[in-house]
Design an enzyme around this catalytic site. Structure first.
Site, PDB file in Angstrom:
ATOM      1  N   ASP A 178     -35.377 -14.001  39.680  1.00 13.15           N
ATOM      2  CA  ASP A 178     -34.179 -13.282  38.259  1.00 13.15           C
ATOM      3  C   ASP A 178     -34.291 -11.689  38.234  1.00 13.15           C
ATOM      4  O   ASP A 178     -35.416 -10.941  38.999  1.00 13.15           O
ATOM      5  CB  ASP A 178     -34.551 -13.879  36.316  1.00 13.15           C
TER       6      ASP A 178
HETATM    7  C1  BGC Z   1     -30.186 -13.185  33.188  1.00 12.36           C
HETATM    8  C2  BGC Z   1     -29.784 -14.388  34.657  1.00 12.36           C
HETATM    9  C3  BGC Z   1     -29.050 -13.420  35.043  1.00 12.36           C
HETATM   10  C4  BGC Z   1     -29.601 -12.096  35.855  1.00 12.36           C
HETATM   11  C5  BGC Z   1     -28.211 -11.285  36.434  1.00 12.36           C
HETATM   12  C6  BGC Z   1     -31.239 -11.416  34.157  1.00 12.36           C
HETATM   13  O1  BGC Z   1     -30.866 -10.819  32.757  1.00 12.36           O
HETATM   14  O2  BGC Z   1     -31.805 -14.050  32.762  1.00 12.36           O
HETATM   15  O3  BGC Z   1     -29.720 -15.317  33.678  1.00 12.36           O
HETATM   16  O4  BGC Z   1     -28.421 -14.539  36.656  1.00 12.36           O
HETATM   17  O5  BGC Z   1     -29.597 -11.414  34.599  1.00 12.36           O
HETATM   18  O6  BGC Z   1     -27.284 -10.791  35.326  1.00 12.36           O
END
Ligand code: BGC
Length: 671
Positions: free
Chosen positions: A233
């Site tokens: 993530d």
């Molecule tokens: C989120 C993800 C997301 C990623 C990219 C993170 O803060 O938890 O779900 O895909 O950011 O934006």
């Protein structure tokens, strides 16, 4: 094997063979802060940049070159449709838009199980039940990938709260982990073969997910046979200590900027023998394979705006919004409203004119549409000037109050949880005031997670729950209110009467939520999450899992099964439920089948969802809902054997229309 996959695998192997060690390192992360959703191209041998975009509600603006795309209803609303074909269609439509903005993968679906109704991201997930979640998610993934775009299933795993999400550790016993929090991931991986999985921010039993060898290498890759690639993530790797741990765990891609996968660190680590080039090659191969599958090598970043936000996609968004809307209460059949009976109508409430699709609003779901039909716009369009909209509540033939939440931090949004189950007190007051002036009040609740309604629900006639209904939401709501569409949604999660009724909050101790002083969150309730908890503890929910009313009524005439016993894990039984529409308008019923083990060798929930099917009927029409129940779904996770086990003996298959309305049963033997 599919020849396209075989070709992609051969070509990916060849590419890995051509890369220098340094180039392999470069492929494991992005080019830096300016390209937060792409990998670095290796120009020397023509390896392109692999480009991703956020989801799951559509192509998010912040990750798609600021493009405006279709904003679909919230994932929880898709789950509320209990409709695999709609999930697949939404996946395909999103894939077309991903391609249209020159990307190769959508960071969706999100499939974390709702443990606490306060979790800020419940709206982005598919509810509290692993079976419903995997059915909807597998269909979505198939829809995306059949269009040649990658799906990334997130957040792996046990990311069930937003508070302290980058520091908390979910402390879960083995059975609960597999049976509740990994079950949907396992099924989606096996049934739909997603091309990627995103490791979650949190720690699982003390180890961050992105470096969690047990979780990624042992379970996902070795046990389940996952052949896609794992990415972190965004910035999730920052608190992790060593590079080698991530590599050895099986993390292919560190996003969005190098921290553990900086060239210097990788180089020092491999020289020190902390990981082998063979392990590295496998991680790179997994990514390059998906680059081939998604056409990154052949298509390049060609954008075609015409494929974005087509009329077809908008219509689909509206259909999902309609079919996901749950009719919670409808006294005296106040709904649907009859246009000819109305002269004056009052429309009030903070969510009447609210737009949800704003830049970065809510987090990964911030798909910004070119327009958004608010409830007010949708109703004005529907009323067409024929009914007066009045501020005089007492004089109105009906009053409709639009309440709920939005994507501000602390509501339904990333990085924070809600602090209370109920609506803000000003909204409760507004509902009460309106009802006092006009008993013919309808409440429209726009939210993405369970809402406490104890304080006001008795006073109102009708309540509908359109969740966050997407860019066509206002039209969907107007169609539902006036009976041009039916609210056929069923709750994908339990609505508790009070917060303390739900499992994570029952003790009131920080130990179970939001975590002790060492930020450990103990999942003491074990497998008893959602309705499993309410059923086992005999707690009356406000609205049970699977619940939803209709504008018509149905009767069950006959329930039968095609066999009386199941012989092994791949066996299945088909339940046929004959349903009749005994009301005056057409309608859709969702027949749900739950299993109850009669002689379990371990404690089991009183009943668990194992199948469902929808049937749409005209007035007086009879139809059959055919529900397949797979023996494998009767299994529990045996922690001693580290595997699924199906007990032999008798099971009841309970058939009905919600987890608490199961009037019919079929006995089945497992041999
Ligand atoms: C989120 C993800 C997301 C990623 C990219 C993170 O803060 O938890 O779900 O895909 O950011 O934006």
């Amino acid at each position: 094997m599919n020849p396209d996959i075989k070709r992609a695998e051969t070509e990916a192997m060849q590419i890995v063979g051509l890369l220098t060690l340094e180039e392999k390192f470069q492929l494991l992360t992005s080019p830096g802060y300016r390209r937060l959703y792409s990998t670095k191209p290796i120009k020397r041998i023509g390896v392109p940049s692999f480009r991703m975009t956020d989801g799951p509600l559509g192509v998010a603006m912040h990750s798609s070159g600021l493009t405006k795309c279709t904003r679909f209803p919230a994932s929880v609303s898709l789950a509320a449709t209990w409709d695999r074909s709609l999930a697949e269609a939404m996946g395909s439509a999103i894939a077309e838009e991903v391609r249209a903005v020159g990307r190769h993968m959508v960071l969706a679906p999100g499939i974390n199980i709702c443990r606490t109704p306060l979790c800020g991201r419940t709206f982005e997930y598919l509810g509290e039940d692993p079976f419903l979640t995997k059915e909807v998610a597998s269909a979505f993934v198939r829809g995306v990938q059949d269009r040649g775009i990658g799906a990334c299933v997130k957040h792996f795993a046990a990311n069930n709260q937003e508070i302290d999400r980058t520091s908390a550790s979910s402390e879960i016993d083995e059975r609960t982990l597999h049976e509740t929090y990994l079950r949907a991931f396992e099924s989606v991986v096996k049934e739909a073969q997603p091309w990627s999985v995103m490791a979650a921010y949190n720690k699982l039993n003390g180890v961050y997910c992105s470096e969690n060898r047990h979780l990624i290498r042992e379970i996902l890759i070795n046990k389940w046979g996952f052949n896609g690639f794992v990415m972190s993530d965004w910035f999730a790797t920052r608190p992790i200590k060593t590079t080698a741990q991530c590599i050895n765990a099986g993390l292919s891609l560190e996003m969005p900027v190098p921290s553990k996968y900086k060239h210097k660190l990788l180089d020092a680590s491999i020289r020190a023998g902390e990981f082998t080039e063979e392990t590295l090659d496998d991680l790179v191969y997994r990514l390059v394979r998906v680059m081939f599958l998604s056409g990154a090598f052949s298509n390049g970043p060609v954008t075609s705006p015409a494929a974005s936000n087509t009329q077809g996609h908008r219509d689909l968004a509206r259909r999902i919004a309609e079919e996901g809307t749950v009719l919670l209460k409808n006294e005296d059949k106040l709904l649907p409203l009859q246009m000819q009976d109305l002269k004056k109508i009052t429309l009030v409430g903070p969510n009447l004119k609210k737009k949800y699709g704003r830049f970065l609003s809510g987090g990964s779901s911030a798909a910004v549409p070119p327009y958004e039909i608010t409830p007010l716009l949708g109703l004005k369009e529907k009323l067409g000037g024929k009914v007066e909209i009045t501020g005089n509540v007492e004089r109105a033939d009906v009053a409709i109050v639009f309440v709920g939440l939005d994507h501000k931090k602390g509501n339904d949004s990333e990085t924070a949880d809600r602090s209370i189950l109920e609506l803000p007190s000003s909204q409760v007051q507004l509902i009460r005031n309106t009802v006092e002036l006009n008993p013919r009040t309808v409440v429209v609740v726009m939210a993405g997670s369970p809402i406490g309604m104890q304080e006001w629900i008795d006073g109102v006639h009708s309540v509908i729950l359109p969740w966050y209904p997407g860019m066509e939401g206002g039209r969907a709501i107007a169609n539902i209110l006036f009976g041009d569409a039916e609210p056929s949604g069923r709750l994908p999660l339990t609505f508790p009467r009070r917060l303390s009724d739900s499992p994570a909050h029952s003790t009131g101790s920080p130990r179970t939520y939001p975590g002790d002083e060492q930020k450990r969150v103990f999942y003491d309730e074990g497998i008893f999450v959602g309705y499993r908890w309410f059923d086992q503890r005999r707690i009356e929910p406000l609205f049970p899992f699977g619940y939803g009313m209709s504008y018509t009524e149905f009767s069950f005439n006959e329930i039968s099964s095609d066999r009386e016993s199941l012989a092994g894990p791949i066996d299945k039984v088909t339940i046929a439920a004959e349903v009749e529409n005994i009301g005056e308008v057409k309608g859709t019923q969702t027949i749900q089948v739950y299993a109850h083990a009669e002689e379990p060798s371990v404690e089991r929930p009183p009943s668990e969802l194992v199948g469902f099917a929808k049937v749409s009927l005209k007035p007086s029409e009879r139809g059959k809902a055919l529900v397949d129940v797979n023996a494998a779904d009767l299994a529990y996770y045996n922690a001693d054997k580290h595997d699924w086990q199906i007990d032999q003996g008798s099971y009841q298959l309970l058939v009905g229309t919600s987890s608490r309305m199961l009037p019919s049963k079929i006995d089945i033997q497992v041999r």
